[in-house]
Design a protein around this motif. Structure first.
Motif, PDB file in Angstrom:
ATOM      1  N   SER A 367       0.819  -1.223   0.000  1.00 38.98           N
ATOM      2  CA  SER A 367       0.000   0.000   0.000  1.00 38.98           C
ATOM      3  C   SER A 367       0.850   1.270   0.000  1.00 38.98           C
ATOM      4  O   SER A 367       0.331   2.361   0.217  1.00 38.98           O
ATOM      5  N   SER A 370      -0.359   3.797  -2.580  1.00 38.04           N
ATOM      6  CA  SER A 370      -1.801   4.087  -2.608  1.00 38.04           C
ATOM      7  C   SER A 370      -2.091   5.586  -2.646  1.00 38.04           C
ATOM      8  O   SER A 370      -3.160   6.001  -3.098  1.00 38.04           O
ATOM      9  N   TYR A 374      -5.471   6.317  -6.929  1.00 45.07           N
ATOM     10  CA  TYR A 374      -6.553   5.648  -6.206  1.00 45.07           C
ATOM     11  C   TYR A 374      -7.869   5.908  -6.917  1.00 45.07           C
ATOM     12  O   TYR A 374      -8.010   6.863  -7.695  1.00 45.07           O
ATOM     13  N   ASN A 376     -11.841   6.905  -6.603  1.00 42.86           N
ATOM     14  CA  ASN A 376     -12.639   7.663  -5.639  1.00 42.86           C
ATOM     15  C   ASN A 376     -13.809   8.352  -6.341  1.00 42.86           C
ATOM     16  O   ASN A 376     -13.619   9.301  -7.099  1.00 42.86           O
ATOM     17  N   CYS A 386     -10.536   7.822 -11.386  1.00 46.54           N
ATOM     18  CA  CYS A 386      -9.201   7.412 -10.946  1.00 46.54           C
ATOM     19  C   CYS A 386      -8.331   8.666 -10.835  1.00 46.54           C
ATOM     20  O   CYS A 386      -8.156   9.405 -11.810  1.00 46.54           O
ATOM     21  N   LEU A 419      -4.317  -1.470 -10.357  1.00 47.61           N
ATOM     22  CA  LEU A 419      -5.294  -0.422 -10.096  1.00 47.61           C
ATOM     23  C   LEU A 419      -6.262  -0.291 -11.276  1.00 47.61           C
ATOM     24  O   LEU A 419      -7.474  -0.101 -11.083  1.00 47.61           O
TER      25      LEU A 419
END
Length: 650
Positions: A367, A370, A374, A376, A386, A419
């Protein structure tokens, strides 16, 4: 107080500022031309925001698009059923490998045969030389024997001749003595008579001397004969020795000939053996080919027909509604050129197989990165968003974790692909579903131009994402864009297709929130970008509805009233102003005119760096909360706010 919403026109000062910004961009670009031979104009970049996502329903396609889709489906069906979709076809590989094995074996056998033939020729030459040497030795010995035999035989032959001559001489002497004819007779008896005694005496003397000479001669002959006999015996012994040596040489020669014959036989056998080996290898190869063909047939039925991409079956005959959606992505990425789209699909499948992308979601890649990228929220059309934050790589520790070595760069790429796969999991690959993402890249404090490793890794990531995830990005929004990036993008974007570049949108730092709000609801924009969304927010959720919008004219004041009809309630509100530079205050006004107004937040000036405001207030009596915003600038302001009232738990 009633709030009037008016769409004000841009003021002259605002226009002048815009012109000033454009002039600054042009100056900066002209300076960058010294290093980059590309003409850069921000206007040319910003015009790409006109991209519109197409429909995935077949009925909405144009005629040539329908034909291209049908042709691609036919090619794909044929490739899957023929097991030729992948670059390396397994059945052909087996056959080729086995053929190569046979060729290698045959080459080795041929080389062995050639070497054996060379050795055979060498041995034959050696054997001929040995035979010639043996024959020469035998001839020499025979020559010596022949030379020795005449001498011995001559000496042996001399003995009977001499004996015969000696015996003849003796007989003649005896006859001459008996017949008195050894000497000539005289005519006259007188003379004979007179001379008779003298002659007799002479004859006696002569006979004596002759006898003695004969005896001596006889003795000499006998001694000569004895010596000759000894010589003959020695010669016979030598001849016997020579004969024995010749017999030994003959035996040796026969043994050599036998050995040569055996060698020739073994060589003939060895020459035959490679042919036998080739036949055996050919039989083994045929058996293995049969087994591999059986296995391949089974695999074609069991595995290849079920091949899928992003969870969507690719075999058109299965009639999955997602197949058309996936194939249209590849066709649109290649301007509906069927062959190019088909090759792109094949390369994507090969790449996914090489990088083991199908299992990447099960991997734990840590992580640490991260904060760099990410998922969201969603935009106004439901596209998952993204976020990419390149500024975090200014942290040297994080930079080294991501790009410190070639292995770490590869790990960074793998993390980025993971991702992307997670983002695709949020999509619905159906004609009526959301089939692409919205991507936002923050360039604030980005080390991209100065850091070579990061620049190369990002370039590789963009290239691979474009080649293997076609049409999965509905729009690329670049925020906090510095002036230097326009020149950089002009060069960097040469590796992008025109369709990809048409999806780019650029926003300077002062226009970030304004730009994002065009595509994303304010309640879905993170607070660091001027929105109302907070991380791990338990106060507001999607079910609380959308935020309200208010426009304040230049040099005017607006108020927002939140009614509180009951006492003992808690008020929660969020508010944000685009560009800020306003005076702001919060107060509670009781319904009872005899009560006092409560100042929740005294008036203060909020600058451009201010973020969204969140506050709460618990009422003790009925009334209302009033939020006052005074626009002191010559520009209109856009305000977004939301509030929520809930009873307190006692």
């Amino acid at each position: 107080m009633t709030v009037e919403v008016i769409k004000a026109e841009a003021t002259v000062s605002h226009q002048e500022e815009k012109v000033k910004v454009v002039e600054e961009v042009v100056v900066d670009v002209e300076e960058s031309k010294k290093d980059v031979d590309v003409e850069v104009k921000p206007d040319a970049v910003e015009k790409t925001s006109s991209f519109k996502e197409e429909s995935n329903f077949v009925s909405d396609l144009k005629d040539h698009e329908k034909k291209a889709l049908a042709d691609l489906k036919a090619k794909l069906e044929e490739a899957i059923l023929g097991n030729s979709l992948f670059k390396k076809e397994e059945p052909k590989v087996v056959e080729v490998v086995e053929e190569e094995k046979v060729e290698v074996v045959e080459e080795k056998v041929e080389e062995a045969v050639v070497e054996e033939k060379v050795e055979e020729v060498v041995k034959e030459k050696k054997d001929e030389c040995v035979k010639e040497e043996v024959e020469e030795k035998v001839e020499e010995k025979e020559g010596e024997k022949v030379e020795e035999k005449p001498e011995g035989e001559g000496e042996a032959l001399k003995k009977p001749v001499e004996k015969k001559g000696l015996n003849g001489l003796k007989s003649k002497i005896k006859e001459a003595l008996k017949g008195h004819s050894l000497l000539k007779k005289k005519a006259k008896k007188e003379v004979e008579e007179k001379e008779k005694p003298v002659v007799e005496e002479k004859e006696c003397e002569e006979l004596k001397t002759e006898g003695e000479a004969v005896v001596e001669e006889k003795v000499g002959v006998e001694s000569v004969l004895e010596s000759e006999e000894k010589k003959v015996e020695v010669a016979v012994e030598e001849v016997a020795k020579v004969a024995k040596t010749e017999e030994c040489e003959e035996k040796k020669a026969e043994a050599v000939v036998e050995e040569v014959a055996e060698v020739v036989k073994t060589e003939e056998c060895e020459v035959k053996e490679p042919e036998v080996i080739v036949e055996e290898v050919a039989e083994v190869v045929k058996a293995e080919e049969c087994e591999e063909e059986k296995k391949v047939d089974e695999e074609v039925v069991i595995v290849d027909k079920d091949i899928s991409l992003w969870g969507v079956p690719l075999l058109p005959s299965k009639a999955d509604e997602g197949t058309d959606v996936v194939l249209l992505k590849f066709l649109r990425a290649r301007d509906f050129k069927v062959n190019e789209a088909f090759e792109m699909l094949k390369k994507t499948l090969e790449w996914r197989k090489e990088w083991k992308i199908d299992s990447i979601l099960d991997e734990d890649l840590g992580s640490d990165l991260s904060v760099a990228a990410y998922m969201n929220g969603v935009d106004r059309e439901g596209h998952p968003i993204c976020y990419n934050n390149l500024g975090v790589f200014n942290d040297e520790e994080l930079y080294q974790k991501a790009f410190g070595s070639e292995e770490k760069c590869k790990s960074f790429l793998r993390w980025r692909f993971q991702l992307m796969e997670r983002g695709i999991q949020k999509l619905e690959l159906k004609p009526s579903g959301v089939t692409s993402l919205l991507q936002i890249t923050d360039l604030r404090n980005s080390p991209l131009p100065a850091k070579k490793e990061a620049r190369l890794a990002v370039k590789q990531a963009i290239s691979l994402l474009q080649d293997n995830y076609p049409e999965f990005v509905a729009r690329n929004i670049w925020i906090n864009v510095p002036f230097w990036y326009y020149a950089f993008h002009a060069v960097f974007s040469t590796m992008l297709t025109q369709r990809t570049k048409s999806k780019d949108v650029f926003a300077r730092p002062a226009k970030v929130t304004e730009t994002l709000i065009k595509y994303i609801p304010v309640e879905e924009i993170p607070i660091q970008y001027g929105g109302l969304k907070r991380e791990s927010d338990y106060e507001f959720s999607a079910g609380d509805g959308v935020a309200s919008e208010l426009i304040i004219k230049a040099s005017s004041t607006a108020t927002i009233e939140v009614p509180a009809p009951e006492a003992g309630t808690t008020f929660i509100w969020d508010i944000t102003v685009l560009g800020w530079e306003v005076n702001y205050k919060e107060e509670f006004i009781p319904a009872d005119e005899g009560s006092y107004t409560v100042i929740v937040q005294k008036q203060k000036k909020l600058g451009t760096v201010e973020g969204p405001v969140r506050n709460t207030y618990r009422t003790s009596e009925p009334g209302k909360i009033v939020l006052t915003i005074e626009n002191c600038s010559s520009k209109k302001k856009k305000v977004f706010y939301r509030h929520k009232v809930k009873k307190c738990a006692f």
